[in-house]
Design an enzyme around this catalytic site. Structure first.
Site, PDB file in Angstrom:
ATOM      1  N   GLU A   1      -5.423  12.232  -3.203  1.00 56.88           N
ATOM      2  CA  GLU A   1      -3.941  12.145  -3.076  1.00 56.88           C
ATOM      3  C   GLU A   1      -3.494  12.730  -4.413  1.00 56.88           C
ATOM      4  O   GLU A   1      -2.484  13.356  -4.093  1.00 56.88           O
ATOM      5  CB  GLU A   1      -3.500  10.757  -2.795  1.00 56.88           C
ATOM      6  CG  GLU A   1      -3.830  10.350  -1.498  1.00 56.88           C
ATOM      7  CD  GLU A   1      -3.570   8.687  -1.300  1.00 56.88           C
ATOM      8  OE1 GLU A   1      -2.833   8.461   0.070  1.00 56.88           O
ATOM      9  OE2 GLU A   1      -3.873   8.094  -1.834  1.00 56.88           O
TER      10      GLU A   1
ATOM     11  N   GLY B   1      -6.294   0.354   7.138  1.00 59.76           N
ATOM     12  CA  GLY B   1      -6.743  -0.017   8.634  1.00 59.76           C
ATOM     13  C   GLY B   1      -5.755  -0.344   9.483  1.00 59.76           C
ATOM     14  O   GLY B   1      -4.862  -1.391   9.161  1.00 59.76           O
TER      15      GLY B   1
ATOM     16  N   MET C   1      -6.076  -2.793   0.445  1.00 59.96           N
ATOM     17  CA  MET C   1      -6.678  -3.929  -0.698  1.00 59.96           C
ATOM     18  C   MET C   1      -5.611  -3.821  -1.768  1.00 59.96           C
ATOM     19  O   MET C   1      -6.205  -4.191  -3.163  1.00 59.96           O
ATOM     20  CB  MET C   1      -7.968  -3.307  -1.138  1.00 59.96           C
ATOM     21  CG  MET C   1      -8.926  -3.253   0.240  1.00 59.96           C
ATOM     22  SD  MET C   1     -10.713  -2.573  -0.138  1.00 59.96           S
ATOM     23  CE  MET C   1     -11.260  -3.917  -1.146  1.00 59.96           C
ATOM     24  N   GLU C   2      -4.604  -3.388  -1.907  1.00 56.40           N
ATOM     25  CA  GLU C   2      -3.843  -3.289  -3.008  1.00 56.40           C
ATOM     26  C   GLU C   2      -2.314  -3.778  -2.857  1.00 56.40           C
ATOM     27  O   GLU C   2      -1.626  -4.356  -4.126  1.00 56.40           O
ATOM     28  CB  GLU C   2      -3.694  -1.920  -3.817  1.00 56.40           C
ATOM     29  CG  GLU C   2      -5.337  -1.405  -4.393  1.00 56.40           C
ATOM     30  CD  GLU C   2      -6.131  -0.846  -3.150  1.00 56.40           C
ATOM     31  OE1 GLU C   2      -5.397  -0.337  -2.066  1.00 56.40           O
ATOM     32  OE2 GLU C   2      -7.036  -0.822  -3.298  1.00 56.40           O
TER      33      GLU C   2
ATOM     34  N   ASP D   1      -8.318   4.143   9.971  1.00 54.94           N
ATOM     35  CA  ASP D   1      -9.147   3.480  10.866  1.00 54.94           C
ATOM     36  C   ASP D   1      -8.576   2.270  11.383  1.00 54.94           C
ATOM     37  O   ASP D   1      -7.492   2.177  11.120  1.00 54.94           O
ATOM     38  CB  ASP D   1     -10.427   2.882  10.099  1.00 54.94           C
ATOM     39  CG  ASP D   1     -10.177   2.098   8.847  1.00 54.94           C
ATOM     40  OD1 ASP D   1      -9.951   0.885   9.169  1.00 54.94           O
ATOM     41  OD2 ASP D   1      -9.636   2.678   7.756  1.00 54.94           O
TER      42      ASP D   1
HETATM   43  N1  ADE Z   1      -8.224   0.817   3.579  1.00 57.82           N
HETATM   44  C1  ADE Z   1      -8.675   1.805   4.744  1.00 57.82           C
HETATM   45  N2  ADE Z   1      -9.077   1.128   5.651  1.00 57.82           N
HETATM   46  C2  ADE Z   1      -9.201  -0.091   5.209  1.00 57.82           C
HETATM   47  C3  ADE Z   1      -9.622  -1.267   5.838  1.00 57.82           C
HETATM   48  N3  ADE Z   1     -10.242  -1.256   7.128  1.00 57.82           N
HETATM   49  N4  ADE Z   1      -9.878  -2.644   5.082  1.00 57.82           N
HETATM   50  C4  ADE Z   1      -9.047  -2.439   4.074  1.00 57.82           C
HETATM   51  N5  ADE Z   1      -8.720  -1.372   3.171  1.00 57.82           N
HETATM   52  C5  ADE Z   1      -8.785  -0.171   3.902  1.00 57.82           C
END
Ligand code: ADE
Length: 259
Positions: free
Chosen positions: A26, A92, A200-201, A224
């Site tokens: 990115e 996600g 996650m951030e 996802d």
């Molecule tokens: N980033 C992209 N997909 C994720 C997921 N399933 N869990 C945590 N961080 C993500």
């Protein structure tokens, strides 16, 4: 979201806009477009200073997980005088209508793995009295606008990307199973939170910006559905979809902010 006004960099006394990318792919396109680029190494990270569309910016990779992202954010603020932080990455999708290829602009951020109960209520960040940190409303609106304009004409899997707005839940795990997703989402819902996406951030960066009184907003491309196939084709999606989206969104955002 309340109000209608967009974000103006003058709001942050013309300090550079920090653009935090979760993924190197990115960031690569942004570094290529950076005018007067200067790379500074600090705290084991590389920070790129310069201008995009005439707007002073500083670019960095968040790294992965809440602590790494918080460290990068503090460095951006303390060492590079960031006036606001905008985050791009992938997530996600856990909201019922949030599909792969859509984007989510966070209006609030919660840490789904924070649990200091019974000392503090579940999800509350100890000693802050807050469970969720709100995005800066004007900056998030500007990001929504940038998504709508920047993603125009694009399709993923035969469908135009939808731009969602809502709660993003962050935690130090890649959510990769239906049972795991259900348990995270059900527990959040039980406490009155309705997440659209997990990553996650974001909530860590939101907490740092809250502590420093700085505007923060983030956009996540849905890579996802946080289910058992969440990891499949992840690198290809990042390369072919998420990095294209992020670069278009940031291009529109800086154009709008530069005026
Ligand atoms: N980033 C992209 N997909 C994720 C997921 N399933 N869990 C945590 N961080 C993500």
């Amino acid at each position: 979201m309340m109000g209608t006004s967009l974000y103006s960099p003058g709001d942050s006394v013309r300090r550079p806009l920090a653009i935090l990318s979760a993924l190197a792919e990115e960031q690569a396109g942004l570094v290529e477009q950076l005018q007067g680029a200067q790379c500074v190494s600090h705290a084991g990270r590389e920070f790129w200073q310069g201008q995009l569309s005439g707007l002073p910016v500083v670019l960095a990779l968040s790294r992965i997980g809440k602590v790494a992202a918080a460290t990068t954010s503090v460095a951006l603020i303390e060492r590079f005088a960031a006036g606001a932080i905008v985050f791009t990455g992938v997530a996600g999708g856990v909201g019922p209508r949030v599909q792969v290829g859509d984007v989510v602009v966070g209006t609030g951020y919660v840490q789904h793995d924070m649990d200091a109960s019974p000392l503090f209520p579940r999800y509350q960040i100890p000693l802050t009295g807050q469970t969720a940190f709100a995005a800066d409303a004007a900056l998030a609106r500007s990001l929504v606008f940038a998504c709508v304009v920047g993603l125009q004409g694009l399709q993923h899997a035969g469908r135009a990307p939808l731009v969602h707005q809502g709660l993003i839940a962050s935690g130090d795990r890649f959510v990769n199973g239906l049972a795991e997703t259900r348990s995270i989402v059900d527990a959040l819902r039980h406490h009155g939170h309705e997440p659209l996406a997990v990553e996650m951030e974001g909530a860590a960066v939101a907490q740092v910006c809250h502590d420093y009184g700085l505007p923060f907003a983030a956009v996540r491309t849905i890579s996802d559905r946080a289910d058992d196939s969440a990891h499949v084709d992840f690198p290809a999606f990042v390369r072919d979809v998420a990095s294209v989206y992020a670069q278009r969104i940031i291009r529109e955002l800086v154009r709008a902010l530069a005026g």
